[in-house]
Scaffold this motif. Structure first.
Motif, PDB file in Angstrom:
ATOM      1  N   THR A 106     -50.784  20.385   2.346  1.00 34.56           N
ATOM      2  CA  THR A 106     -51.961  20.424   1.558  1.00 34.56           C
ATOM      3  C   THR A 106     -51.942  21.857   0.803  1.00 34.56           C
ATOM      4  O   THR A 106     -51.845  22.991   1.051  1.00 34.56           O
ATOM      5  CB  THR A 106     -53.271  20.242   2.172  1.00 34.56           C
ATOM      6  N   ASP A 107     -52.281  21.591  -0.485  1.00 32.21           N
ATOM      7  CA  ASP A 107     -52.492  22.819  -1.561  1.00 32.21           C
ATOM      8  C   ASP A 107     -53.751  23.636  -1.015  1.00 32.21           C
ATOM      9  O   ASP A 107     -54.795  23.007  -1.288  1.00 32.21           O
ATOM     10  CB  ASP A 107     -52.429  22.206  -2.968  1.00 32.21           C
ATOM     11  N   ALA A 108     -53.681  24.856  -0.515  1.00 30.89           N
ATOM     12  CA  ALA A 108     -54.535  25.596  -0.115  1.00 30.89           C
ATOM     13  C   ALA A 108     -55.510  25.873  -1.467  1.00 30.89           C
ATOM     14  O   ALA A 108     -56.885  26.060  -1.204  1.00 30.89           O
ATOM     15  CB  ALA A 108     -54.136  26.966   0.472  1.00 30.89           C
ATOM     16  N   ILE A 132     -57.919  16.515   5.270  1.00 29.96           N
ATOM     17  CA  ILE A 132     -57.055  15.890   4.357  1.00 29.96           C
ATOM     18  C   ILE A 132     -55.835  15.258   5.046  1.00 29.96           C
ATOM     19  O   ILE A 132     -55.290  14.244   5.104  1.00 29.96           O
ATOM     20  CB  ILE A 132     -56.643  16.490   3.031  1.00 29.96           C
ATOM     21  N   GLY A 133     -55.246  16.308   5.791  1.00 24.77           N
ATOM     22  CA  GLY A 133     -54.153  15.841   6.694  1.00 24.77           C
ATOM     23  C   GLY A 133     -54.359  14.949   7.652  1.00 24.77           C
ATOM     24  O   GLY A 133     -53.600  13.827   7.796  1.00 24.77           O
ATOM     25  N   ALA A 137     -53.063  11.105   8.092  1.00 20.06           N
ATOM     26  CA  ALA A 137     -52.261  10.463   9.289  1.00 20.06           C
ATOM     27  C   ALA A 137     -52.914   9.481   9.923  1.00 20.06           C
ATOM     28  O   ALA A 137     -52.234   8.123  10.221  1.00 20.06           O
ATOM     29  CB  ALA A 137     -52.417  11.765  10.436  1.00 20.06           C
ATOM     30  N   PHE A 138     -54.286   9.349   9.901  1.00 18.80           N
ATOM     31  CA  PHE A 138     -54.883   8.172  10.329  1.00 18.80           C
ATOM     32  C   PHE A 138     -54.629   7.020   9.637  1.00 18.80           C
ATOM     33  O   PHE A 138     -54.562   5.856  10.094  1.00 18.80           O
ATOM     34  CB  PHE A 138     -56.508   8.335  10.527  1.00 18.80           C
ATOM     35  N   ARG A 139     -54.452   7.235   8.306  1.00 14.63           N
ATOM     36  CA  ARG A 139     -54.251   5.902   7.281  1.00 14.63           C
ATOM     37  C   ARG A 139     -52.864   5.511   7.640  1.00 14.63           C
ATOM     38  O   ARG A 139     -52.923   4.209   7.825  1.00 14.63           O
ATOM     39  CB  ARG A 139     -54.479   6.490   5.886  1.00 14.63           C
ATOM     40  N   ILE A 140     -51.922   6.269   7.624  1.00 17.20           N
ATOM     41  CA  ILE A 140     -50.790   5.683   7.825  1.00 17.20           C
ATOM     42  C   ILE A 140     -50.422   5.113   9.259  1.00 17.20           C
ATOM     43  O   ILE A 140     -49.896   3.913   9.354  1.00 17.20           O
ATOM     44  CB  ILE A 140     -49.546   6.764   7.959  1.00 17.20           C
ATOM     45  N   VAL A 141     -51.143   5.733  10.266  1.00 13.67           N
ATOM     46  CA  VAL A 141     -50.946   5.079  11.726  1.00 13.67           C
ATOM     47  C   VAL A 141     -51.734   3.807  11.669  1.00 13.67           C
ATOM     48  O   VAL A 141     -51.302   2.750  12.331  1.00 13.67           O
ATOM     49  CB  VAL A 141     -51.494   6.176  12.554  1.00 13.67           C
TER      50      VAL A 141
END
Length: 285
Positions: A106-108, A132-133, A137-141
């Motif tokens: 993610t862009d800091a 965001i990360g 991750a939850f969305r993909i899983v």
């Protein structure tokens, strides 16, 4: 001469094969309802939720769908070590690895106004990056988990039968694809036989990268020869059964579309709608 089933074209069972993902499934108790549903319903009912999940950015919505998938799996399929490993190990580990990975990417500059979680020299990890990360991750899983009920309760032949019988896919395409997929477990079986034969004869012994490369090189020729022989047998079997000679074929095993399939589809779509309406992850504009 009568038209017989196209299914013999997918070849006979492999004697001694340890795992055959396209073999008939062992009958399950009536409580495990997913095994008795039409494969198309199990595949298509989660699709609207999977598509909408692509556009959400929160954690609560994919978490709710992940819980829904867990509930369907725990009730609808047999609880095995494989299922336990997926639910208790693979899914949490996947969320953790993807969440950390996306957080680091993610862009800091976009989240530098959030509190600092960790700092190493000039590198800083912000809470916004973690949010965001792990949301990604939850969305993909969650999308993957929604496909698990169909994947863990459906066999390859049943999917082909349902597409041919309900979607009117030409049987020439359906059963040809199934015959091609059947090559995968066949290759695994033949590779194991070749490896055992090489070990018995003491061929390509030793350790190290060169010995490993020599062993795998020695597997190629017999494996290709076995693949050619198997392809010839499948082609002869299909020709002997007049595969492709008629516009349709008599089905030996029917995969009906019943009232239970409609009920499952309606309930799953209703549950998906309730989750989206209750959480409404897109805000109010």
């Amino acid at each position: 001469m009568g038209r017989v089933s196209a299914e013999p074209a997918v070849a006979a069972e492999i004697p001694g094969s340890a795992v055959d993902p396209y073999a008939d499934r062992v009958p399950a108790p009536p409580l495990r309802f997913l095994y008795g549903l039409n494969p198309l319903v199990k595949l298509l009912a989660p699709v609207p939720a999977m598509v909408l999940l692509v556009f959400v950015r929160d954690i609560a919505t994919p978490s709710a769908f992940l819980a829904l998938s867990y509930a369907v799996l725990l009730v609808g399929v047999n609880f095995t070590r494989r299922l336990a490993a997926i639910l208790l190990l693979a899914v949490p580990l996947g969320i953790l690895l993807l969440g950390v990975g996306f957080s680091l990417w993610t862009d800091a500059a976009q989240v530098d106004s959030t509190p600092v979680v960790a700092q190493l020299g000039a590198w800083t990890l912000y809470r916004g990056a973690l949010e965001i990360g792990f949301a990604s991750a939850f969305r993909i899983v969650a999308i993957i988990a929604l496909a698990l009920p169909a994947g863990l309760s459906t066999t390859g032949p049943d999917i082909v039968r349902s597409t041919v019988q309900q979607l009117r896919v030409p049987y020439r395409i359906g059963y040809t694809a199934l015959a091609a997929f059947r090559f995968v477990p066949r290759f695994g079986h033949e590779l194991e036989v070749i490896r055992q034969a090489h070990r018995v004869r003491g061929a390509h012994g030793g350790r190290g990268p060169f010995a490993t490369a020599a062993r795998w090189t020695g597997y190629i020729v017999p494996l290709l020869a076995g693949a050619i022989r198997h392809a010839e047998r499948v082609a002869l079997s299909m020709d002997a059964r007049a595969f492709g000679a008629y516009p349709d074929r008599t089905e030996r095993h029917l995969v009906p579309f019943r009232a239970r399939d409609v009920v499952f589809a309606v309930l799953f779509l209703a549950a998906s709608a309730v989750i989206f309406v209750a959480l409404f992850p897109w805000g109010l504009g």
